[in-house]
Enzyme design. Sequence first.
Site, PDB file in Angstrom:
ATOM      1  N   LYS A   1     -26.475 -81.601  34.421  1.00 55.10           N
ATOM      2  CA  LYS A   1     -26.272 -80.166  34.156  1.00 55.10           C
ATOM      3  C   LYS A   1     -26.088 -79.420  35.455  1.00 55.10           C
ATOM      4  O   LYS A   1     -26.844 -79.688  36.382  1.00 55.10           O
ATOM      5  CB  LYS A   1     -27.517 -79.666  33.423  1.00 55.10           C
TER       6      LYS A   1
ATOM      7  N   LYS B   1     -30.433 -81.791  37.307  1.00 52.56           N
ATOM      8  CA  LYS B   1     -30.163 -80.373  37.032  1.00 52.56           C
ATOM      9  C   LYS B   1     -30.047 -79.639  38.348  1.00 52.56           C
ATOM     10  O   LYS B   1     -31.004 -79.561  39.125  1.00 52.56           O
ATOM     11  CB  LYS B   1     -31.303 -79.796  36.187  1.00 52.56           C
TER      12      LYS B   1
HETATM   13  C1  PBG Z   1     -34.639 -73.237  31.607  1.00 45.37           C
HETATM   14  C2  PBG Z   1     -33.202 -73.494  31.370  1.00 45.37           C
HETATM   15  C3  PBG Z   1     -32.092 -72.880  31.964  1.00 45.37           C
HETATM   16  C4  PBG Z   1     -30.985 -73.397  31.299  1.00 45.37           C
HETATM   17  C5  PBG Z   1     -31.435 -74.326  30.379  1.00 45.37           C
HETATM   18  N1  PBG Z   1     -32.816 -74.379  30.450  1.00 45.37           N
HETATM   19  C6  PBG Z   1     -32.003 -71.833  32.985  1.00 45.37           C
HETATM   20  C7  PBG Z   1     -32.423 -72.086  34.369  1.00 45.37           C
HETATM   21  O1  PBG Z   1     -32.785 -73.182  34.754  1.00 45.37           O
HETATM   22  O2  PBG Z   1     -32.421 -71.100  35.115  1.00 45.37           O
HETATM   23  C8  PBG Z   1     -29.564 -72.971  31.560  1.00 45.37           C
HETATM   24  C9  PBG Z   1     -28.627 -73.151  30.421  1.00 45.37           C
HETATM   25  C10 PBG Z   1     -27.365 -72.369  30.543  1.00 45.37           C
HETATM   26  O3  PBG Z   1     -27.048 -71.755  31.573  1.00 45.37           O
HETATM   27  O4  PBG Z   1     -26.635 -72.365  29.549  1.00 45.37           O
HETATM   28  N2  PBG Z   1     -35.117 -73.595  32.849  1.00 45.37           N
END
Ligand code: PBG
Length: 329
Positions: A253, A200
């Site tokens: 992601k 991520k």
């Molecule tokens: C929680 C999380 C996030 C997303 C999924 N889980 C936001 C982040 O990490 O700031 C992002 C999903 C999206 O942008 O659609 N940490």
Amino acid sequence: MTTRTAVETFQRFRRLRRTEPLRALVRETTLDPGDFVYPIFVAHGRGLREEISSMPGQFRLSPDMLADEARELRSLGIGAVILFGIPRAKDDVGSEAYAADGIVQQAIRALKDADPDLVVITDVCLCEYTDHGHCGVVVRGEVDNDRTLPLLARMALSHVEAGADMVAPSDMMDGRVAAIRRALDEAGYTHVPIMAYSAKGASAFYGPFREAAESAPQFGDRRSYQMDPANAREALREIEADIAEGADIVMVKPALPNLDIIARARQRFDLPIAAYNVSGEYAMVKAAARMGWLDERRITLEVLTAIRRAGADIILTYHAKEAARWLAG
Ligand code: PBG
């Protein structure tokens, strides 16, 4: 080469592109709504259906609105959702994240009551629940990895106790998959899978999500725990580590900026791979379509097909419903 005759020195690729039935016959990648996971934002209240301004067509819903949602999804052939919660109150340890009557716990029960066969996945991360907006416990201005792990494990367990079918840690703390696996196993939930947000990135593509979930960090940014988008080998190491810790599905992601990582992960690992087509990717398509600059339907299906072609088995996407409708014809 059998497709070439003696007099021709080039290949006639166009032979198989002449008509749609021919193209369908040789199509390598297809989309199936059964591979989509639809993200839902849940908030306290009754009758709440509030559109998220930077994500047209996406809403914050109260638990009583979820039965209709479940029905609609199932009628479209979409079998799975992932839940994100907006709590009533935030504090420095994200208490509502692991409260038995927290918003996500309520939403899980509402969805499973409405449709026991719907696969309910939950996002496990503290950022929506902490007043500082970081994904873990902050100690002297830094997110403390090891103090966060028990809270994540507690959060995952409370989701499973409420009826969640799968948990998906997105916090990017090291060791969280192992901590969650241990907590679930000790409580007798050896059958509940973990989908790890393994690779991520620290991405600007999450902007609209943070508006939707009210989860923007109040100081600094997430770069001390989310990955540097410049690193592909490190992404593979993150995936490998999560598999070793017990992840059942690994995720990359955001999706479009990481197609190379999806493809490399596909070659290297045999677990199911998920890709998250995130909020900013969705917002870009919606914005350009509104301006009349892109053909929304074609661009959406092209994006989703590319993510599948790169090697993702599962796509988490806000486009799930409209894509399912378009695929049905
Ligand atoms: C929680 C999380 C996030 C997303 C999924 N889980 C936001 C982040 O990490 O700031 C992002 C999903 C999206 O942008 O659609 N940490």
